[in-house]
Design a protein around this motif. Sequence first.
Motif, PDB file in Angstrom:
ATOM      1  N   GLU A  67       0.811  -1.216   0.000  1.00 22.05           N
ATOM      2  CA  GLU A  67       0.000   0.000   0.000  1.00 22.05           C
ATOM      3  C   GLU A  67       0.843   1.263   0.000  1.00 22.05           C
ATOM      4  O   GLU A  67       0.540   2.228  -0.713  1.00 22.05           O
ATOM      5  CB  GLU A  67      -0.945  -0.005   1.198  1.00 22.05           C
ATOM      6  CG  GLU A  67      -1.928   1.157   1.218  1.00 22.05           C
ATOM      7  CD  GLU A  67      -2.971   1.028   2.304  1.00 22.05           C
ATOM      8  OE1 GLU A  67      -3.957   1.796   2.265  1.00 22.05           O
ATOM      9  OE2 GLU A  67      -2.810   0.162   3.193  1.00 22.05           O
ATOM     10  N   ALA A  68       1.921   1.280   0.767  1.00 21.23           N
ATOM     11  CA  ALA A  68       2.762   2.479   0.840  1.00 21.23           C
ATOM     12  C   ALA A  68       3.411   2.770  -0.512  1.00 21.23           C
ATOM     13  O   ALA A  68       3.494   3.933  -0.927  1.00 21.23           O
ATOM     14  CB  ALA A  68       3.828   2.307   1.915  1.00 21.23           C
ATOM     15  N   GLN A  69       3.859   1.720  -1.210  1.00 24.52           N
ATOM     16  CA  GLN A  69       4.457   1.933  -2.529  1.00 24.52           C
ATOM     17  C   GLN A  69       3.427   2.471  -3.521  1.00 24.52           C
ATOM     18  O   GLN A  69       3.721   3.389  -4.293  1.00 24.52           O
ATOM     19  CB  GLN A  69       5.059   0.625  -3.059  1.00 24.52           C
ATOM     20  CG  GLN A  69       6.300   0.161  -2.334  1.00 24.52           C
ATOM     21  CD  GLN A  69       6.940  -1.039  -3.013  1.00 24.52           C
ATOM     22  OE1 GLN A  69       6.904  -1.177  -4.228  1.00 24.52           O
ATOM     23  NE2 GLN A  69       7.539  -1.914  -2.208  1.00 24.52           N
ATOM     24  N   VAL A  70       2.230   1.906  -3.492  1.00 21.94           N
ATOM     25  CA  VAL A  70       1.196   2.361  -4.425  1.00 21.94           C
ATOM     26  C   VAL A  70       0.801   3.807  -4.129  1.00 21.94           C
ATOM     27  O   VAL A  70       0.609   4.616  -5.048  1.00 21.94           O
ATOM     28  CB  VAL A  70      -0.033   1.435  -4.364  1.00 21.94           C
ATOM     29  CG1 VAL A  70      -1.195   2.017  -5.179  1.00 21.94           C
ATOM     30  CG2 VAL A  70       0.324   0.046  -4.881  1.00 21.94           C
ATOM     31  N   GLU A  71       0.707   4.150  -2.862  1.00 19.59           N
ATOM     32  CA  GLU A  71       0.290   5.513  -2.511  1.00 19.59           C
ATOM     33  C   GLU A  71       1.290   6.562  -2.974  1.00 19.59           C
ATOM     34  O   GLU A  71       0.928   7.721  -3.161  1.00 19.59           O
ATOM     35  CB  GLU A  71       0.074   5.613  -1.002  1.00 19.59           C
ATOM     36  CG  GLU A  71      -1.195   4.909  -0.539  1.00 19.59           C
ATOM     37  CD  GLU A  71      -1.444   5.081   0.946  1.00 19.59           C
ATOM     38  OE1 GLU A  71      -0.480   5.318   1.701  1.00 19.59           O
ATOM     39  OE2 GLU A  71      -2.624   4.979   1.354  1.00 19.59           O
ATOM     40  N   GLY A  72       2.521   6.162  -3.209  1.00 22.61           N
ATOM     41  CA  GLY A  72       3.522   7.120  -3.655  1.00 22.61           C
ATOM     42  C   GLY A  72       3.840   7.105  -5.125  1.00 22.61           C
ATOM     43  O   GLY A  72       4.541   7.993  -5.615  1.00 22.61           O
ATOM     44  N   ILE A  73       3.288   6.123  -5.873  1.00 19.64           N
ATOM     45  CA  ILE A  73       3.794   5.910  -7.237  1.00 19.64           C
ATOM     46  C   ILE A  73       3.472   7.068  -8.178  1.00 19.64           C
ATOM     47  O   ILE A  73       4.327   7.527  -8.938  1.00 19.64           O
ATOM     48  CB  ILE A  73       3.301   4.562  -7.826  1.00 19.64           C
ATOM     49  CG1 ILE A  73       4.029   4.264  -9.136  1.00 19.64           C
ATOM     50  CG2 ILE A  73       1.792   4.529  -7.983  1.00 19.64           C
ATOM     51  CD1 ILE A  73       5.535   4.138  -9.021  1.00 19.64           C
ATOM     52  N   LEU A 124      -6.205  -8.376  -7.253  1.00 24.89           N
ATOM     53  CA  LEU A 124      -7.450  -7.630  -7.052  1.00 24.89           C
ATOM     54  C   LEU A 124      -7.273  -6.443  -6.111  1.00 24.89           C
ATOM     55  O   LEU A 124      -7.617  -5.308  -6.463  1.00 24.89           O
ATOM     56  CB  LEU A 124      -8.537  -8.573  -6.529  1.00 24.89           C
ATOM     57  CG  LEU A 124      -9.971  -8.050  -6.543  1.00 24.89           C
ATOM     58  CD1 LEU A 124     -10.361  -7.494  -7.901  1.00 24.89           C
ATOM     59  CD2 LEU A 124     -10.934  -9.157  -6.125  1.00 24.89           C
ATOM     60  N   THR A 125      -6.709  -6.684  -4.933  1.00 27.88           N
ATOM     61  CA  THR A 125      -6.480  -5.559  -4.023  1.00 27.88           C
ATOM     62  C   THR A 125      -5.471  -4.588  -4.625  1.00 27.88           C
ATOM     63  O   THR A 125      -5.621  -3.365  -4.499  1.00 27.88           O
ATOM     64  CB  THR A 125      -5.986  -6.061  -2.656  1.00 27.88           C
ATOM     65  OG1 THR A 125      -6.945  -6.994  -2.135  1.00 27.88           O
ATOM     66  CG2 THR A 125      -5.824  -4.911  -1.676  1.00 27.88           C
ATOM     67  N   GLY A 126      -4.455  -5.114  -5.299  1.00 24.98           N
ATOM     68  CA  GLY A 126      -3.482  -4.241  -5.961  1.00 24.98           C
ATOM     69  C   GLY A 126      -4.135  -3.379  -7.023  1.00 24.98           C
ATOM     70  O   GLY A 126      -3.849  -2.178  -7.126  1.00 24.98           O
ATOM     71  N   ALA A 127      -5.035  -3.981  -7.817  1.00 25.93           N
ATOM     72  CA  ALA A 127      -5.748  -3.210  -8.840  1.00 25.93           C
ATOM     73  C   ALA A 127      -6.617  -2.134  -8.199  1.00 25.93           C
ATOM     74  O   ALA A 127      -6.702  -0.998  -8.687  1.00 25.93           O
ATOM     75  CB  ALA A 127      -6.599  -4.144  -9.698  1.00 25.93           C
ATOM     76  N   PHE A 128      -7.286  -2.480  -7.098  1.00 28.08           N
ATOM     77  CA  PHE A 128      -8.081  -1.495  -6.362  1.00 28.08           C
ATOM     78  C   PHE A 128      -7.200  -0.344  -5.867  1.00 28.08           C
ATOM     79  O   PHE A 128      -7.565   0.835  -5.995  1.00 28.08           O
ATOM     80  CB  PHE A 128      -8.781  -2.171  -5.181  1.00 28.08           C
ATOM     81  CG  PHE A 128      -9.052  -1.254  -4.021  1.00 28.08           C
ATOM     82  CD1 PHE A 128     -10.048  -0.298  -4.091  1.00 28.08           C
ATOM     83  CD2 PHE A 128      -8.292  -1.338  -2.860  1.00 28.08           C
ATOM     84  CE1 PHE A 128     -10.290   0.570  -3.024  1.00 28.08           C
ATOM     85  CE2 PHE A 128      -8.520  -0.480  -1.791  1.00 28.08           C
ATOM     86  CZ  PHE A 128      -9.524   0.472  -1.873  1.00 28.08           C
ATOM     87  N   MET A 129      -6.037  -0.665  -5.303  1.00 26.48           N
ATOM     88  CA  MET A 129      -5.191   0.395  -4.740  1.00 26.48           C
ATOM     89  C   MET A 129      -4.649   1.309  -5.835  1.00 26.48           C
ATOM     90  O   MET A 129      -4.550   2.532  -5.637  1.00 26.48           O
ATOM     91  CB  MET A 129      -4.064  -0.212  -3.906  1.00 26.48           C
ATOM     92  CG  MET A 129      -4.546  -0.835  -2.607  1.00 26.48           C
ATOM     93  SD  MET A 129      -3.239  -1.235  -1.413  1.00 26.48           S
ATOM     94  CE  MET A 129      -2.348  -2.541  -2.261  1.00 26.48           C
TER      95      MET A 129
END
Length: 263
Positions: A67-73, A124-129
Amino acid sequence: MSEQLKGRTVFITGSGGVLGSTYVRRMLTAGARVVSSDLPGHRADALKAAHEGNGNFRFYDLDVGDEAQVEGIFKRIMADGWEPNVVLNNAAITGELLMGAGKSFPDFANTSVADWEKTLRTNLTGAFMIARQMDRDIVGRYPAALINVASMYALNGPHHQIYEGMPFKSFSAYSTTKAGIHGLTLWLAGYWAKRQATVNTIAPGAVFNGHSDEFQRRVGELIMAGRMGAPDEIADVMLFLCSKEAGYMTGQLVNVDGGFSGW
């Protein structure tokens, strides 16, 4: 060079695999700026080596399940002067990928909760994030498009008999997540409709990736076209979905499966 994607900046997750790397190559050829991401490793290294020196290509390490990586990408990408207006939710764990980690392919009764949840987390959760971060950082600022990558097994059950005697099987968690991907598409398409963002799903069929002649024969008998597809044949349709010409499409699932889903 084609200019089908001129003016498009495309961000692709999980871009080191057979389809992801094909999307990168074809989109660069079509005039897009391509922001590529994947887990660190040999697939990422090969992708970076293939496009080293191309000013329209950037690569970022990314675990879509973190989640932290996705929030910063997107902030990282935009801080480098790029603004993605097309995003491909392409990252996925398959049963074959789990086998590549040194595991034997489990039957359903022996599928571990850990492997099930790891697959859901990425697929799925990765796609959502990724979509949630688009909502925070991109959607509404300028016209945008999201393409969620599903599978021919999203809305169609596998023919389990074609996997008999093969080193791999159809993986229950994979099918489940790919069905969920299109549910996410339908929900987001309406939610983003007034904010100049479209959302569609592409469902690739059986794509050749070194499969045995016997497996190709078995699969081919289930497909109207009589054969597995080539990665570039999936990319042909993906390029259209990423282009401005697809601007009136949203909430759709596009099967690119040689007619598998038509029977």
